[in-house]
Write an enzyme that holds these catalytic residues in place. Structure first.
Site, mmCIF file in Angstrom:
data_model
loop_
_atom_site.group_PDB
_atom_site.id
_atom_site.type_symbol
_atom_site.label_atom_id
_atom_site.label_comp_id
_atom_site.label_asym_id
_atom_site.label_seq_id
_atom_site.Cartn_x
_atom_site.Cartn_y
_atom_site.Cartn_z
ATOM 1 N N CYS A 128 0.832 -1.210 0.000
ATOM 2 C CA CYS A 128 0.000 0.000 0.000
ATOM 3 C C CYS A 128 0.871 1.265 0.000
ATOM 4 O O CYS A 128 1.418 1.651 1.033
ATOM 5 C CB CYS A 128 -0.919 -0.010 1.220
ATOM 6 S SG CYS A 128 -1.904 1.473 1.401
ATOM 7 N N CYS A 131 -0.329 4.101 2.252
ATOM 8 C CA CYS A 131 -0.030 3.904 3.674
ATOM 9 C C CYS A 131 1.447 4.194 3.962
ATOM 10 O O CYS A 131 1.767 4.818 4.965
ATOM 11 C CB CYS A 131 -0.303 2.457 4.097
ATOM 12 S SG CYS A 131 -1.788 1.734 3.423
ATOM 13 N N ASP A 132 2.329 3.708 3.125
ATOM 14 C CA ASP A 132 3.742 3.660 3.495
ATOM 15 C C ASP A 132 4.661 4.556 2.664
ATOM 16 O O ASP A 132 5.852 4.666 2.958
ATOM 17 C CB ASP A 132 4.243 2.208 3.398
ATOM 18 C CG ASP A 132 3.484 1.297 4.358
ATOM 19 O OD1 ASP A 132 3.086 1.787 5.431
ATOM 20 O OD2 ASP A 132 3.275 0.121 4.034
#
Ligand code: NDP
Length: 304
Positions: A128, A131-132
């Site tokens: 993701c 997300c990261d």
């Protein structure tokens, strides 16, 4: 009532329904805590200015639901009988009955199955970019895949990374032309076609340092140094037991019939099991809230 899934969607539905005295039973499933449990720092969930570790966030949600009386059951849903009420679910060999059902069983990221991949998840291996991605400012990253998700993630990652290498196993791309053109026009994205990944290093250092690549036409192998490794080869919705029972699209995602409703009255959906677009902790939590409110209204209308 039963809620299937213990990620953001399921836990939020549990908080709301427990607080409404509906005594929810949450089926935890094979990935307890869902996708959040395999991430590290979550910086985009509102309310945590310093960020919060994914596993802590989801554990806090569970505790919050338990405070109001939600119960958690570890097990896998093997079969579902939804043609009459109460609905019946076979969980680890035992049948359970429920007046209403929230399906929040999520979608699991598809992984490559490399020897070291699972050992480095959350330590440089990610599924993701949203997300990261922010952890890779001025660093080199690699994205695997040839679909729209891979193009989108590669483009997104160029906001942070100094260089993004997109690795695809074929010459031709599955991605739509517009998404592919956008990635091609981005000077920070380098393409490696006809290339597969043999493994990711370095488990002994506890972080991603390099990726072992192989050109499928020449057979040549080499190591490329990267700091982040993003696998974007699709997701698999966890809807196996509902096939032929709940309306699913061609990829197995639940088809929404408005709000949190499925085609079956009294059966609701929440989170990634229906959402292939946003897939965020906060959108899943919001969807869990919607499903809980609809389930509560459904039970009230039924006179329970
Ligand atoms: P897709 O199934 O479209 O693409 C998956 C990609 O991963 C393919 O290129 C496939 O290669 C590759 N792949 C699969 N397995 C492996 C493997 N074992 N090793 C190497 N490569 C592999 O998934 P997406 O997540 O990209 O997209 C899912 C759906 O969501 C699509 O309908 C897409 O259009 C949509 N979407 C739309 C977006 C938008 O419009 N903004 C954004 C993101 C997704 P191959 O081509 O060789 O099979």
């Amino acid at each position: 009532m039963i809620i299937i899934g213990s990620g953001c969607a399921g836990n939020t539905a549990a908080i709301y329904t427990a607080r409404a005295n509906l005594s929810p039973l949450v089926v935890v499933g094979h990935e307890p805590g869902g996708q959040l449990s395999i991430t590290s720092l979550v910086e985009n969930f509102p309310g945590f200015p310093e960020g919060i570790d994914g596993p802590d966030l989801v554990e806090n949600m569970k505790k919050q639901a338990e405070t109001f009386g939600a119960e958690y059951l570890h097990g896998t849903v093997e079969e579902a009988e939804l043609s009459s009420r109460p609905f019946r679910l076979k969980i680890d060999g035992e049948w359970h009955e429920t007046r209403t059902l929230i399906i929040a069983s999520g979608a699991s990221a598809r992984w490559l199955g490399l020897p070291n991949e699972q050992k480095l998840i959350g330590r440089g291996v990610s599924s993701c970019a949203t997300c990261d991605g922010a952890f890779y400012r001025e660093r080199k990253v690699m994205v695997i895949g040839g679909g729209d998700t891979a193009m989108e993630e590669a483009n997104f990652l160029t906001r942070f990374a100094s260089e993004v290498t997109l690795v695809h196993r074929r010459e031709l791309f599955r991605a739509s032309k517009i998404m592919l053109d956008r990635a091609r026009a981005n000077p920070k994205v380098k393409f490696l076609n006809n290339t597969v990944v043999d493994d990711v290093h370095d488990v002994s250092k506890g972080e991603v340092t390099a990726v072992r690549l192989r050109n499928v036409e020449t057979g040549k192998t080499w190591d490329q140094e990267v700091d982040g490794f993003f696998v974007a080869i699709g997701h698999i919705p966890n809807t196996g037991p509902f096939k032929g029972k709940v309306d699913l699209d061609q990829d197995g995602y639940i088809v929404s019939h408005g709000g949190a409703r499925t085609n079956i009255t009294g059966v609701f959906h929440a989170g990634d099991v229906q959402d292939r677009v946003y897939r965020q902790a906060i959108t899943a939590a919001g969807a869990g809230c919607m499903a809980a409110i609809e389930a509560e209204r459904f039970l009230e209308a039924e006179g329970h």
